[in-house]
Enzyme design. Sequence first.
Site: not given
Ligand code: OAD
Length: 235
Positions: A134, A105, A218, A174-175, A202
Site C-alpha cells: 500500500c 466484479h 459478440a 458473452g456470459t 453456445e
Molecule cells: P465464462 O468464461 O463463464 O463464459 C464465457 C461465455 O462466453 C461462454 O458462454 C462462451 O460460450 C461465450 N463466448 C466465448 N467466446 C465468445 C465470443 N467470441 N463472443 C460471445 N460469446 C463468447 O465467463 P463469464 O460468464 O463472464 O467471476 O464468467 C462469470 C464469472 O465467472 C466471471 O466474472 C468470473 C468468473 O469466475 C469472478 O471472478 C468472481
Amino acid sequence: MARIVFFTGAGVSAESGIPTFRGKGGLWERFKVEELATPEGFAKDPAKVWKWYDLRRKIIAEAQPNDAHKLMALIEKEHGDVWVITQNVDGLHRRAGSENVLELHGNIWKVRCTACGISYYEFKTPLEEYPPRCRECGGILRPDVVWFGEPLPPGVLEKAWELSRTSDLFVVAGTSALVYPAAQLPFIAKEGGAYVIEINPESTPVSRIADEVMRTTATEGMKLLYRRLKEGRYL
Ligand code: OAD
C-alpha cells in the site's frame, strides 16, 4: 425514453484476445479457482495470486476494445439511456467509450489495502513486488475484484437489479450465466417485461427465456443488433 441494458461477460472480451473462464481454453481449465480467486487462496499465498493477476493485467494492457465494446459505446452515444452491466474486470467497456458502466466484479486495475482499506488505481505491470504494498500504509494490497465467496461491492447489485428490472431491451452477451448473483439479472429483466436477446455461440441457462438468440460471436451479434436497432426493430 426506452432503456437498453447490456449484460456482459468474458465472451465479449474474447475477441480482444482475453481468455474466458469456462469452456475450451478457459482459465478454470488450467488454473485452480480456489487457489487464485478466493479469499482463502489469497490468505494462503498472496504472491502466487498476484503473479497470476499480473499476467492477466499484462494481457489486458496489450488488448484493445473490439467492435462489440465499441458498438455498445456507440449505441450509448446515440441513444442515451444505455447501460453496461459487466462481470468483466478488464475495463475495456470504458476504454471503448461507454460511460454508464457498472462493474459487478470490480476492476483488475484497482488495488485495495488489506490493512487500511484504501483502494486506488495502479496501472503498473509488471508490478515491482509480489504482493505489492500500500502506498499509504505499507500493508499488503489485494486486487480490488470480487472473489468467490465474497459479496459484490456495496450498492452495485441493487443498482444493477433496478436497471435490469426497468430495462426495455436487455442484451446478454458473452456470459455463461452461471455465476450468481450476477446470473440472476436476465431473469429479473425478463420478469420486468424486457425483450431479452442473448448473443453467445453456445447455449446457456438464459437461452430458454430469451426472446431472441443470436448464436454467434459478440462482434457479429452486436453488428446485427446495431443494424436492427437502426431499423427500429426493437424499440
Ligand atoms: P465464462 O468464461 O463463464 O463464459 C464465457 C461465455 O462466453 C461462454 O458462454 C462462451 O460460450 C461465450 N463466448 C466465448 N467466446 C465468445 C465470443 N467470441 N463472443 C460471445 N460469446 C463468447 O465467463 P463469464 O460468464 O463472464 O467471476 O464468467 C462469470 C464469472 O465467472 C466471471 O466474472 C468470473 C468468473 O469466475 C469472478 O471472478 C468472481
